[in-house]
Motif scaffolding. Sequence first.
Motif, PDB file in Angstrom:
ATOM      1  N   LEU A 196       0.820  -1.210   0.000  1.00 38.43           N
ATOM      2  CA  LEU A 196       0.000   0.000   0.000  1.00 38.43           C
ATOM      3  C   LEU A 196       0.852   1.256   0.000  1.00 38.43           C
ATOM      4  N   ASN A 197       2.078   1.134   0.443  1.00 44.76           N
ATOM      5  CA  ASN A 197       2.947   2.308   0.536  1.00 44.76           C
ATOM      6  C   ASN A 197       4.055   2.305  -0.512  1.00 44.76           C
ATOM      7  N   PHE A 198       4.303   1.150  -1.111  1.00 41.45           N
ATOM      8  CA  PHE A 198       5.352   1.056  -2.121  1.00 41.45           C
ATOM      9  C   PHE A 198       4.818   0.239  -3.296  1.00 41.45           C
ATOM     10  N   THR A 199       5.486   0.419  -4.404  1.00 41.58           N
ATOM     11  CA  THR A 199       5.116  -0.342  -5.592  1.00 41.58           C
ATOM     12  C   THR A 199       5.693  -1.744  -5.473  1.00 41.58           C
ATOM     13  N   CYS A 200       4.795  -2.750  -5.639  1.00 41.53           N
ATOM     14  CA  CYS A 200       5.278  -4.134  -5.563  1.00 41.53           C
ATOM     15  C   CYS A 200       4.424  -5.021  -6.437  1.00 41.53           C
ATOM     16  N   SER A 201       5.063  -6.020  -6.988  1.00 40.00           N
ATOM     17  CA  SER A 201       4.385  -6.995  -7.829  1.00 40.00           C
ATOM     18  C   SER A 201       3.804  -8.103  -6.965  1.00 40.00           C
ATOM     19  N   PRO A 202       2.931  -8.946  -7.553  1.00 41.65           N
ATOM     20  CA  PRO A 202       2.411 -10.086  -6.775  1.00 41.65           C
ATOM     21  C   PRO A 202       3.509 -11.000  -6.270  1.00 41.65           C
ATOM     22  N   GLU A 203       4.566 -11.199  -7.097  1.00 41.51           N
ATOM     23  CA  GLU A 203       5.658 -12.040  -6.631  1.00 41.51           C
ATOM     24  C   GLU A 203       6.340 -11.443  -5.409  1.00 41.51           C
ATOM     25  N   MET A 204       6.506 -10.113  -5.425  1.00 36.39           N
ATOM     26  CA  MET A 204       7.132  -9.437  -4.285  1.00 36.39           C
ATOM     27  C   MET A 204       6.232  -9.526  -3.059  1.00 36.39           C
ATOM     28  N   PHE A 205       4.900  -9.440  -3.262  1.00 36.30           N
ATOM     29  CA  PHE A 205       3.965  -9.534  -2.128  1.00 36.30           C
ATOM     30  C   PHE A 205       4.130 -10.870  -1.401  1.00 36.30           C
ATOM     31  N   PHE A 206       4.132 -11.947  -2.171  1.00 41.19           N
ATOM     32  CA  PHE A 206       4.263 -13.267  -1.549  1.00 41.19           C
ATOM     33  C   PHE A 206       5.661 -13.485  -0.964  1.00 41.19           C
ATOM     34  N   ASP A 207       6.688 -12.909  -1.608  1.00 43.47           N
ATOM     35  CA  ASP A 207       8.043 -13.035  -1.092  1.00 43.47           C
ATOM     36  C   ASP A 207       8.179 -12.330   0.253  1.00 43.47           C
ATOM     37  N   ILE A 208       7.608 -11.124   0.334  1.00 37.12           N
ATOM     38  CA  ILE A 208       7.645 -10.379   1.603  1.00 37.12           C
ATOM     39  C   ILE A 208       6.810 -11.092   2.663  1.00 37.12           C
ATOM     40  N   SER A 209       5.672 -11.645   2.242  1.00 36.36           N
ATOM     41  CA  SER A 209       4.776 -12.307   3.203  1.00 36.36           C
ATOM     42  C   SER A 209       5.467 -13.473   3.898  1.00 36.36           C
ATOM     43  N   TRP A 267       8.451 -12.330   6.091  1.00 33.94           N
ATOM     44  CA  TRP A 267       7.941 -11.698   7.321  1.00 33.94           C
ATOM     45  C   TRP A 267       7.409 -12.771   8.270  1.00 33.94           C
ATOM     46  N   TRP A 268       6.660 -13.687   7.672  1.00 31.93           N
ATOM     47  CA  TRP A 268       6.093 -14.805   8.456  1.00 31.93           C
ATOM     48  C   TRP A 268       7.204 -15.565   9.176  1.00 31.93           C
ATOM     49  N   VAL A 269       8.214 -16.009   8.454  1.00 27.37           N
ATOM     50  CA  VAL A 269       9.243 -16.844   9.051  1.00 27.37           C
ATOM     51  C   VAL A 269      10.086 -16.053  10.042  1.00 27.37           C
ATOM     52  N   GLY A 270      10.409 -14.779   9.724  1.00 28.68           N
ATOM     53  CA  GLY A 270      11.196 -13.974  10.657  1.00 28.68           C
ATOM     54  C   GLY A 270      10.490 -13.799  11.992  1.00 28.68           C
ATOM     55  N   ASN A 271       9.191 -13.484  11.950  1.00 25.84           N
ATOM     56  CA  ASN A 271       8.415 -13.356  13.193  1.00 25.84           C
ATOM     57  C   ASN A 271       8.294 -14.696  13.915  1.00 25.84           C
ATOM     58  N   ALA A 272       8.081 -15.769  13.131  1.00 27.20           N
ATOM     59  CA  ALA A 272       7.942 -17.095  13.738  1.00 27.20           C
ATOM     60  C   ALA A 272       9.228 -17.496  14.460  1.00 27.20           C
ATOM     61  N   MET A 273      10.391 -17.202  13.843  1.00 24.71           N
ATOM     62  CA  MET A 273      11.655 -17.547  14.490  1.00 24.71           C
ATOM     63  C   MET A 273      11.866 -16.733  15.766  1.00 24.71           C
ATOM     64  N   GLY A 274      11.486 -15.460  15.704  1.00 25.97           N
ATOM     65  CA  GLY A 274      11.608 -14.640  16.916  1.00 25.97           C
ATOM     66  C   GLY A 274      10.758 -15.179  18.048  1.00 25.97           C
ATOM     67  N   ALA A 275       9.526 -15.597  17.726  1.00 23.54           N
ATOM     68  CA  ALA A 275       8.653 -16.164  18.758  1.00 23.54           C
ATOM     69  C   ALA A 275       9.156 -17.520  19.225  1.00 23.54           C
ATOM     70  N   LEU A 276       9.664 -18.337  18.291  1.00 19.34           N
ATOM     71  CA  LEU A 276      10.119 -19.680  18.641  1.00 19.34           C
ATOM     72  C   LEU A 276      11.309 -19.644  19.600  1.00 19.34           C
ATOM     73  N   VAL A 277      12.230 -18.725  19.385  1.00 15.61           N
ATOM     74  CA  VAL A 277      13.449 -18.695  20.186  1.00 15.61           C
ATOM     75  C   VAL A 277      13.266 -17.924  21.487  1.00 15.61           C
ATOM     76  N   ILE A 278      12.482 -16.863  21.465  1.00 14.17           N
ATOM     77  CA  ILE A 278      12.440 -15.958  22.626  1.00 14.17           C
ATOM     78  C   ILE A 278      11.227 -16.206  23.527  1.00 14.17           C
ATOM     79  N   THR A 279      10.050 -16.444  22.949  1.00 11.74           N
ATOM     80  CA  THR A 279       8.851 -16.601  23.801  1.00 11.74           C
ATOM     81  C   THR A 279       8.990 -17.760  24.791  1.00 11.74           C
ATOM     82  N   PRO A 280       9.350 -18.978  24.373  1.00 12.78           N
ATOM     83  CA  PRO A 280       9.531 -20.053  25.364  1.00 12.78           C
ATOM     84  C   PRO A 280      10.609 -19.733  26.394  1.00 12.78           C
TER      85      PRO A 280
END
Length: 731
Positions: A133-146, A149-162
Amino acid sequence: MAKYFLNILLLTLVIFLAARLGLQVSIAKDNISLLWPPTGISIAVLLLQGRKLWPSIFLGIAFATAATGIKWGFIFAAALTNTVEALLATQLIHYWQVDYKLERIYDVLKLLVIILIITPLMAGLMGATGFCLNFTCSPEMFFDISWKWWVGNAMGALVITPLLLTWSHPQFHHSPPSKQAIVFIITGFALLISTNLLVFGRFPITPLNLNYYPLQYLCFPFLIWAAFSLKEKGATLAIFLTVIIAIEGTLQGDQPFGVSESVHSNLLILWSFMLVVSIPTLILASAVSERDFAEEQLSILAYQDPLTHLPNRSAFYREVSNFLSSCQVGNTDQACAILFIDLNRFKEINDSFGHTLGDQLLCQVSQKVKGSIPQAYIMARLGGDEFAVLVPSFKGYKEIEILTQDILKQFESSFVIESCEFIIGATIGIVIGNCSYTKAEDIIRDADIAMYHAKTSNRKSCYFDPLMRQKVISRLKLEQELRRGIDNNELNLVYQPIVNILNQKIMGFEALLRWYHPERGWVSPGRFIPIAEETELIVEIGDWVLTQACQQLQQWQENFSTEISMSLSVNVSPKQLRENDLVAHVNQMIKLYDIDPENLNLEITETAILESNSKQVLDELKALGVRLYLDDFGIGESSLSRLYQLPLDVIKIDRSFVQGIPENRRKSAIAQTIINLADNMDLGVIAEGIETEAQKKELLKWGCLRGQGFFFSKPVSAEVATDLIANNHLS
């Protein structure tokens, strides 16, 4: 309120620093975070401190992203995404009732589903949407960022939350670790760190080169060690250290994850490694905790009474054994005391009101008694309504006497359960133990014997005396011999005439049980019948007596059917009356031997008619046509109202009153009252134990026309009884 805002400020600062650190931990030229710490911190803090701190997440992320000079629209999207992710994760964790200590595999799996799949996937989609919504991106870029982002957040929760959740609870539940254990723990983690540093290229050693795939998994033995030794806390700390070293090595371009020219390849290998390291280690740690918890529960079941939570029989025996062992090797003058407590009338309450109420009563009793004894004493439930107290040491007998009285005082007041008030008593057997005892079962047995002696002597407490043990042994031996006597047909019946006092004509007989022992000779009924009453033998003996009596009555009816109608009385014990098949058995005997039921008299004691279902049983027996006699009247506990309700035919005056006639005015008055009572209730009356002419005359004068006793005849064999019937008169 001030404290709340201070917490908001502190958490905002932590999230800001964590976000800045996360932005630094990224793959070069792609600015993709390998592990996003704010996610793990946010979820843990909201779980531990409450969701009211959510503004800190929004502010911390907003300030951190603003510092990069990015568009404000994306700053808002990133802050909103992280805040919603943390709130959703805490909501799901509460909804699924995940235990923060992660001591069960089921809790670990539920947490992993939430922080690895559901919430980070949602965050990835929200974050990618905000970016596009704030930058120009293609559908491929949308899924790549998704997905990144998903895995980076998941790793942060996996290592730190427990890590934060498990370390927020006390580590050592029972006792702090010893110095040796601390050294062992430090050594283990030092080896883990050293191995990871070698594998990920931070300590290059030539010519030994360890930093290439898949040698990074050399850390697994140490992760397994941490999970087994320190469980969740050790596992989460070991995971954190391993992941941090792996990320740092990868960022520096060292092997095994930093050698590929493809950022995506490095990311996939590193993230796969983080998953493989973290998930099995967490599950293993929770499995170890579950195993330890199961072992602890088994130990509790083995040594704790599940109802009262007192030590059970095994635990009490163990404590007594430990004391006796210390006595043998230490102070031989040391002595202990054991109080064996048995509740009075508990079985009656338990049978009448149900086991649920009985269990509540036992809990109340245990709490009151436990509260009345010093904490140094050990109280246990041995089973049923039996408790015991171990006094490891005492100053003198006076201390034991005071303790005994304190316990008995707890039973002076009533116990109230479900609006019902119960008054029960207790009997206590006491034994003083020293080094003369070597086995716990011996000293506890003697305390039990003392309790039994107190109960049979109608006393509240009693100290053990060695003579008691000999009496119990003798009693047990007699019980065993009685069992053999039943099998060997050593029992037989004799018959005592019941006569018309006026003319001494025989009106019937009472069947009486006798036992001829091959070595002891004739054994008094006063010795073996109480033993049979205390065991189930009385039911077997009673059935045999009824069968033999009906068979004899059949013979008399066949021999003297035209001359005289002869009745026969048979005693029925309280335990027989409680048997469900008594009525059926009596009916079977009547039909089998074809006897006139009116000639069969069943004698019931006052104790038996106190049973709650006695009237129903007596009504059913009466319906068969038999006659019902109330035996030994005057010495039991029956009330007149109860007597009026029962379908009785005859009252028998107990011999203890007859033998006092005419010398004892009180006994004479009681006997005369019973005769008048029977007359007023239209019941027959029979006097037992008549031994003198004077007794016969007085009873006759008062209106008692039937009796039995040595004055007329001793109990005789069936052959002699048959001759007496033929003569129909006692000379």
